[in-house]
Design a protein around this motif. Sequence first.
Motif, PDB file in Angstrom:
ATOM      1  N   LEU A  97     -40.590 101.832  30.297  1.00 20.76           N
ATOM      2  CA  LEU A  97     -39.525 102.799  30.067  1.00 20.76           C
ATOM      3  C   LEU A  97     -40.061 104.085  29.428  1.00 20.76           C
ATOM      4  N   GLU A  98     -40.982 103.947  28.485  1.00 25.12           N
ATOM      5  CA  GLU A  98     -41.546 105.144  27.852  1.00 25.12           C
ATOM      6  C   GLU A  98     -42.343 105.954  28.864  1.00 25.12           C
ATOM      7  N   GLY A  99     -43.091 105.267  29.739  1.00 22.72           N
ATOM      8  CA  GLY A  99     -43.842 105.980  30.765  1.00 22.72           C
ATOM      9  C   GLY A  99     -42.932 106.719  31.721  1.00 22.72           C
ATOM     10  N   VAL A 100     -41.840 106.079  32.121  1.00 22.54           N
ATOM     11  CA  VAL A 100     -40.870 106.738  32.998  1.00 22.54           C
ATOM     12  C   VAL A 100     -40.237 107.934  32.277  1.00 22.54           C
ATOM     13  N   GLY A 101     -39.960 107.774  30.979  1.00 16.20           N
ATOM     14  CA  GLY A 101     -39.389 108.882  30.220  1.00 16.20           C
ATOM     15  C   GLY A 101     -40.290 110.096  30.206  1.00 16.20           C
ATOM     16  N   VAL A 102     -41.587 109.870  30.004  1.00 22.66           N
ATOM     17  CA  VAL A 102     -42.550 110.976  30.029  1.00 22.66           C
ATOM     18  C   VAL A 102     -42.529 111.661  31.388  1.00 22.66           C
ATOM     19  N   SER A 103     -42.587 110.869  32.451  1.00 23.94           N
ATOM     20  CA  SER A 103     -42.604 111.433  33.804  1.00 23.94           C
ATOM     21  C   SER A 103     -41.299 112.146  34.133  1.00 23.94           C
ATOM     22  N   ALA A 104     -40.185 111.656  33.592  1.00 25.53           N
ATOM     23  CA  ALA A 104     -38.880 112.279  33.841  1.00 25.53           C
ATOM     24  C   ALA A 104     -38.811 113.670  33.221  1.00 25.53           C
ATOM     25  N   TYR A 105     -39.181 113.788  31.954  1.00 28.67           N
ATOM     26  CA  TYR A 105     -39.147 115.102  31.294  1.00 28.67           C
ATOM     27  C   TYR A 105     -40.142 116.055  31.942  1.00 28.67           C
ATOM     28  N   LEU A 106     -41.315 115.533  32.300  1.00 26.48           N
ATOM     29  CA  LEU A 106     -42.320 116.382  32.939  1.00 26.48           C
ATOM     30  C   LEU A 106     -41.817 116.895  34.281  1.00 26.48           C
ATOM     31  N   GLY A 107     -41.192 116.024  35.056  1.00 28.69           N
ATOM     32  CA  GLY A 107     -40.686 116.432  36.360  1.00 28.69           C
ATOM     33  C   GLY A 107     -39.521 117.400  36.279  1.00 28.69           C
ATOM     34  N   ALA A 108     -38.729 117.296  35.212  1.00 28.13           N
ATOM     35  CA  ALA A 108     -37.554 118.165  35.075  1.00 28.13           C
ATOM     36  C   ALA A 108     -37.907 119.555  34.572  1.00 28.13           C
ATOM     37  N   ALA A 109     -39.061 119.695  33.947  1.00 29.36           N
ATOM     38  CA  ALA A 109     -39.396 120.951  33.265  1.00 29.36           C
ATOM     39  C   ALA A 109     -39.311 122.163  34.186  1.00 29.36           C
ATOM     40  N   ALA A 110     -39.795 122.028  35.405  1.00 31.52           N
ATOM     41  CA  ALA A 110     -39.826 123.174  36.315  1.00 31.52           C
ATOM     42  C   ALA A 110     -38.434 123.638  36.734  1.00 31.52           C
TER      43      ALA A 110
END
Length: 306
Positions: free
Chosen positions: A117-130
């Motif tokens: 879940l923490e890994g998905v959270g990191v990837s989610a915020y990173l993907g949303a940034a743009a």
Amino acid sequence: MKHAFSLAALAALVSAGTITKRQAAGVTDVGILNYALTLEHLEDKFYREGLANYTQAEFIAAGFADPFYDNLKEISFDETTHVSFLSTALGAAAVEECTYSFPSTDPKSFVALASVLEGVGVSAYLGAAASIANKAYLTDAGSILTVESRHSSYIRAALDQSPFPQPFDDPLDFDEVYTLAAGFIVSCPSANTAKPMLPLKAFPSVALGTSGTIVSGQTITLETLGYVLQAADENTPIYAAFITVTGPIYSDAMAIEGGFTTVVPNGVNGQSYVVLTACKDRITDDTVAAGPAIVEVTNAYPSVFA
């Protein structure tokens, strides 16, 4: 002071109805904040539930020595704080907590799922940034992202996994994240449908069918349980696309009963994500056929020492 100003700015922007339309239809900054809040609600409930279900002594008996339990409580506090921060900023526009089902049965499975879940959270915020237009929103999302990354590294280390298995984290887009999160969501309050949210959809699920340590060059099985995936044209191949920050890495997917086999390519490591597609030019919501599946790749790292 920066944090307090940012919260006030967010609240003012939301209450004033300042919603910036993005290039993709239906994507707004406020919708992205509710997307983030949806994920934070899930993580917050996961930790609160786990800490209520398992005692400090049970974590120690499972091999997680002190101060691991106290640090889990700190992580739980962080997630609750993220929920409070985003909910306050969004005000009446904030989505409410859903009902979830987490498949953890003991401290070991709880910690393993926490890492995912923490890994998905990191990837989610990173993907949303743009997709975030407002600088105040972007700064606050970035501040949460760095903390989620620390959570991920700490829990990975506790599982004897590399806390930082590659130089770059992998971004996931909105629908890819929602596909993974939807597997834990049982139901949500009906009031959430009236809140400003992103137009999310879940792709058909794909599950990893291979157990044990996985490394690049190894053939793995990707299961498509309950459905058959095939290209419209029987001569069009299916690919397994491993998502990276520099673009997908493609591997041929060979159809078998119940799914596909594919070879894990070089260039991925740690918690990785793979989608199935018939398009080898790009990965978008229009070209993803199913997935993502989560694949923990355990190559030696740093690679220069391999």
